[in-house]
Scaffold this motif. Structure first.
Motif, PDB file in Angstrom:
ATOM      1  N   GLU A  80       0.851  -1.189   0.000  1.00  0.00           N
ATOM      2  CA  GLU A  80       0.000   0.000   0.000  1.00  0.00           C
ATOM      3  C   GLU A  80       0.888   1.241   0.000  1.00  0.00           C
ATOM      4  O   GLU A  80       1.895   1.308   0.708  1.00  0.00           O
ATOM      5  CB  GLU A  80      -0.910  -0.012   1.228  1.00  0.00           C
ATOM      6  N   SER A  81       0.527   2.213  -0.799  1.00  0.00           N
ATOM      7  CA  SER A  81       1.363   3.406  -0.954  1.00  0.00           C
ATOM      8  C   SER A  81       1.096   4.412   0.146  1.00  0.00           C
ATOM      9  O   SER A  81      -0.021   4.537   0.653  1.00  0.00           O
ATOM     10  CB  SER A  81       1.115   4.059  -2.316  1.00  0.00           C
ATOM     11  N   THR A  82       2.147   5.148   0.519  1.00  0.00           N
ATOM     12  CA  THR A  82       1.986   6.323   1.364  1.00  0.00           C
ATOM     13  C   THR A  82       1.939   7.536   0.430  1.00  0.00           C
ATOM     14  O   THR A  82       1.808   7.383  -0.781  1.00  0.00           O
ATOM     15  CB  THR A  82       3.138   6.428   2.374  1.00  0.00           C
ATOM     16  N   THR A  83       2.032   8.726   0.950  1.00  0.00           N
ATOM     17  CA  THR A  83       1.891   9.929   0.121  1.00  0.00           C
ATOM     18  C   THR A  83       3.079  10.867   0.296  1.00  0.00           C
ATOM     19  O   THR A  83       3.890  10.722   1.222  1.00  0.00           O
ATOM     20  CB  THR A  83       0.603  10.687   0.481  1.00  0.00           C
ATOM     21  N   MET A  84       3.149  11.840  -0.589  1.00  0.00           N
ATOM     22  CA  MET A  84       4.199  12.850  -0.498  1.00  0.00           C
ATOM     23  C   MET A  84       4.056  13.714   0.746  1.00  0.00           C
ATOM     24  O   MET A  84       5.009  14.365   1.165  1.00  0.00           O
ATOM     25  CB  MET A  84       4.161  13.722  -1.753  1.00  0.00           C
ATOM     26  N   GLN A  85       2.873  13.717   1.341  1.00  0.00           N
ATOM     27  CA  GLN A  85       2.678  14.459   2.585  1.00  0.00           C
ATOM     28  C   GLN A  85       3.618  13.935   3.670  1.00  0.00           C
ATOM     29  O   GLN A  85       4.183  14.709   4.452  1.00  0.00           O
ATOM     30  CB  GLN A  85       1.219  14.339   3.038  1.00  0.00           C
ATOM     31  N   GLU A  86       3.803  12.607   3.695  1.00  0.00           N
ATOM     32  CA  GLU A  86       4.692  12.011   4.682  1.00  0.00           C
ATOM     33  C   GLU A  86       6.137  12.404   4.413  1.00  0.00           C
ATOM     34  O   GLU A  86       6.916  12.616   5.350  1.00  0.00           O
ATOM     35  CB  GLU A  86       4.541  10.486   4.663  1.00  0.00           C
ATOM     36  N   VAL A  87       6.486  12.534   3.146  1.00  0.00           N
ATOM     37  CA  VAL A  87       7.843  12.966   2.792  1.00  0.00           C
ATOM     38  C   VAL A  87       8.081  14.385   3.289  1.00  0.00           C
ATOM     39  O   VAL A  87       9.137  14.692   3.864  1.00  0.00           O
ATOM     40  CB  VAL A  87       8.046  12.890   1.269  1.00  0.00           C
ATOM     41  N   GLU A  88       7.103  15.245   3.096  1.00  0.00           N
ATOM     42  CA  GLU A  88       7.237  16.634   3.547  1.00  0.00           C
ATOM     43  C   GLU A  88       7.280  16.713   5.073  1.00  0.00           C
ATOM     44  O   GLU A  88       8.010  17.541   5.635  1.00  0.00           O
ATOM     45  CB  GLU A  88       6.090  17.472   2.993  1.00  0.00           C
ATOM     46  N   THR A  89       6.514  15.865   5.739  1.00  0.00           N
ATOM     47  CA  THR A  89       6.519  15.852   7.206  1.00  0.00           C
ATOM     48  C   THR A  89       7.902  15.506   7.740  1.00  0.00           C
ATOM     49  O   THR A  89       8.406  16.142   8.681  1.00  0.00           O
ATOM     50  CB  THR A  89       5.487  14.837   7.733  1.00  0.00           C
ATOM     51  N   ILE A  90       8.522  14.486   7.147  1.00  0.00           N
ATOM     52  CA  ILE A  90       9.868  14.095   7.572  1.00  0.00           C
ATOM     53  C   ILE A  90      10.868  15.197   7.254  1.00  0.00           C
ATOM     54  O   ILE A  90      11.770  15.495   8.043  1.00  0.00           O
ATOM     55  CB  ILE A  90      10.275  12.770   6.894  1.00  0.00           C
ATOM     56  N   GLN A  91      10.699  15.837   6.105  1.00  0.00           N
ATOM     57  CA  GLN A  91      11.590  16.930   5.719  1.00  0.00           C
ATOM     58  C   GLN A  91      11.508  18.075   6.717  1.00  0.00           C
ATOM     59  O   GLN A  91      12.534  18.670   7.088  1.00  0.00           O
ATOM     60  CB  GLN A  91      11.217  17.420   4.319  1.00  0.00           C
ATOM     61  N   PRO A 259       1.070   9.373  -4.639  1.00  0.00           N
ATOM     62  CA  PRO A 259       1.595   8.191  -3.941  1.00  0.00           C
ATOM     63  C   PRO A 259       3.092   7.960  -4.130  1.00  0.00           C
ATOM     64  O   PRO A 259       3.674   8.258  -5.174  1.00  0.00           O
ATOM     65  CB  PRO A 259       0.793   7.051  -4.587  1.00  0.00           C
ATOM     66  N   VAL A 260       3.705   7.399  -3.090  1.00  0.00           N
ATOM     67  CA  VAL A 260       5.050   6.810  -3.145  1.00  0.00           C
ATOM     68  C   VAL A 260       4.978   5.496  -2.370  1.00  0.00           C
ATOM     69  O   VAL A 260       4.227   5.377  -1.402  1.00  0.00           O
ATOM     70  CB  VAL A 260       6.129   7.730  -2.535  1.00  0.00           C
ATOM     71  N   THR A 261       5.724   4.513  -2.797  1.00  0.00           N
ATOM     72  CA  THR A 261       5.634   3.203  -2.144  1.00  0.00           C
ATOM     73  C   THR A 261       6.427   3.143  -0.847  1.00  0.00           C
ATOM     74  O   THR A 261       6.046   2.432   0.087  1.00  0.00           O
ATOM     75  CB  THR A 261       6.134   2.108  -3.093  1.00  0.00           C
ATOM     76  N   SER A 262       7.540   3.871  -0.776  1.00  0.00           N
ATOM     77  CA  SER A 262       8.359   3.873   0.441  1.00  0.00           C
ATOM     78  C   SER A 262       9.257   5.091   0.444  1.00  0.00           C
ATOM     79  O   SER A 262       9.363   5.814  -0.557  1.00  0.00           O
ATOM     80  CB  SER A 262       9.201   2.594   0.534  1.00  0.00           C
ATOM     81  N   ILE A 263       9.919   5.296   1.583  1.00  0.00           N
ATOM     82  CA  ILE A 263      10.811   6.438   1.739  1.00  0.00           C
ATOM     83  C   ILE A 263      12.089   5.965   2.414  1.00  0.00           C
ATOM     84  O   ILE A 263      12.036   5.357   3.497  1.00  0.00           O
ATOM     85  CB  ILE A 263      10.170   7.550   2.604  1.00  0.00           C
ATOM     86  N   ILE A 264      13.222   6.211   1.783  1.00  0.00           N
ATOM     87  CA  ILE A 264      14.518   5.949   2.423  1.00  0.00           C
ATOM     88  C   ILE A 264      14.892   7.178   3.239  1.00  0.00           C
ATOM     89  O   ILE A 264      14.865   8.303   2.730  1.00  0.00           O
ATOM     90  CB  ILE A 264      15.606   5.650   1.375  1.00  0.00           C
ATOM     91  N   LEU A 265      15.214   6.963   4.502  1.00  0.00           N
ATOM     92  CA  LEU A 265      15.569   8.068   5.395  1.00  0.00           C
ATOM     93  C   LEU A 265      17.060   8.012   5.713  1.00  0.00           C
ATOM     94  O   LEU A 265      17.574   6.966   6.114  1.00  0.00           O
ATOM     95  CB  LEU A 265      14.767   7.998   6.694  1.00  0.00           C
TER      96      LEU A 265
END
Length: 392
Positions: A80-91, A259-265
């Motif tokens: 299940e995909s997450t969203t770019m919102q989560e990427v911005e939150t981490i940023q 959508p994005v499937t995952s995020i490398i941190l």
């Protein structure tokens, strides 16, 4: 001693079938445990190297193994995909550099990886030929993909449709190859890299089509509202991004919801890593944060359990082959009884006769070791391709 060698070689050459059979039997008995140990060791090194180079991975809660393998090896998994919102939150936290990944499509069976330019710097990937991503519709291919498909900068590569019978699904996109990566001896060699927006075009979130206005064919207009013209589904969409139609490509919706499937941190420091892990370690969070090293260690424990079964089987096979060789040696001694008597009558001592038998056995073992060594050398050359083909 030279006479013993000469007689042994003559005997082995005269009995070619027997010699070849014995050499192959001994080679297999030695080769099985050697290849197993070598393969497992290489498998462990490859997995741990990739995992150690990937600090943290974030994604929707679900299978931790699928999330780790898709983020590191671009394996096709129903995540299940997450969203770019989560990427911005981490940023915005300032704890880590987020590198989004969208791995949902393929091109000529190679995974299409939507990401940002930060990924190339993170993995230390360099362009061997051409340039990096420049605009929508561009792609950079791994060295293995370029070699397999005979691609070079300026060529075109079509993405694969998810379902040829789903007319309302994604549209295959003809991508422009702008660069070929240097060989990295990693899963990156077998991937096709595109910008996130290009991946979203493949998924159907964005598209380009001919301009719609009051002068447009009435069959293509759904309704006219003042200065606004609404087109219907009959408007043909472009399947390739060119300089002429680039301006017509647009997206529907807010980018935060894409959508994005995952995020490398990539945490900036150990303290930031701990804070990130604590931020997502709650039942209320829909995102899970994993350490790929821990996931790989769990996988290796399963592999080593399976290896124990192979070790036991290899031991039994080796014992069986050893007994078979002993039986063949004993039968050979019986069949060659008259030969030994003749040699004894000609003046050969019993010790010389035994030296002939042991020298023959030594030649068979030496031939087997040479075969095993050559096969091991060949395996070392192609080990990376074999590991990705069979295990990843």
């Amino acid at each position: 001693m030279s006479g013993i060698f000469r007689l042994t070689i003559r005997y082995l050459l005269y009995n070619k079938l027997k010699t070849i059979t014995l050499v192959l039997c001994v080679s297999l008995a030695i080769l099985l445990p050697v290849l197993l140990q070598f393969g497992i060791s290489q498998f462990e090194r490859d997995l741990m190297a990739r995992a150690n180079a990937t600090p943290l991975v974030a994604g929707i809660k679900g299978s931790r193994f699928d999330l780790a393998l898709q983020s590191m090896y671009f394996s096709q998994a129903d995540l299940e995909s997450t969203t770019m919102q989560e990427v911005e939150t981490i940023q915005e936290t300032g704890y880590a550099l987020p590198i989004p990944l969208a791995v949902r499509f393929t091109a000529q069976t190679a995974p299409v990886v939507g990401t940002t330019l930060d990924y190339f710097e993170f993995r230390k990937l360099k362009i061997a030929e051409g340039s990096s991503l420049q605009r929508l519709g561009d792609c950079v291919v791994g060295s293995n993909v370029a070699e397999r498909l005979q691609l070079k900068p300026g060529d075109r590569l079509m993405s694969d449709p998810l379902n040829v019978f789903d007319l309302s699904g994604n549209y295959p996109l003809k991508m422009r190859v702008v660069g070929v990566l240097e060989k990295a001896y990693s899963p990156d060699d077998d991937a096709v890299f595109v910008d996130l927006k290009t991946e979203w075009i493949i998924s159907g979130i964005g598209h380009g089509h001919q301009s719609i206005d009051a002068k447009t064919d009435k069959n293509l207009v759904l309704q006219q509202q003042g200065q606004s013209t609404v087109a219907n589904a009959a408007v043909p969409q472009f399947n390739e991004v060119t300089e002429q139609n680039l301006a017509s490509f647009h997206f529907h919706g807010e980018i935060e919801s894409f959508p994005v499937t995952s995020i490398i941190l990539v945490p900036y420091d150990p303290k930031s890593e701990v804070l990130l892990l604590g931020m997502y370690d709650t039942n209320a969070s829909s995102i899970q944060l994993i350490r790929p090293v821990e996931i790989v260690n769990e996988l290796l424990q399963l592999v080593f359990r399976v290896k124990q079964l192979f070790d036991a089987n290899t031991l039994l096979v080796s014992i069986s082959v050893g007994l078979l060789l002993t039986l063949v040696f004993i039968l050979s001694l019986r069949l060659r009884k008259r030969e030994r008597q003749t040699m004894f009558q000609l003046g050969c001592s019993r010790s010389t006769i035994w030296k002939l038998q042991l020298t023959e056995l030594g030649f068979i073992l030496a031939g087997s070791l040479i075969i095993v060594t050559l096969l091991t050398v060949v395996l070392r050359v192609y080990i990376h391709q074999i590991m990705r083909m069979w295990f990843i």
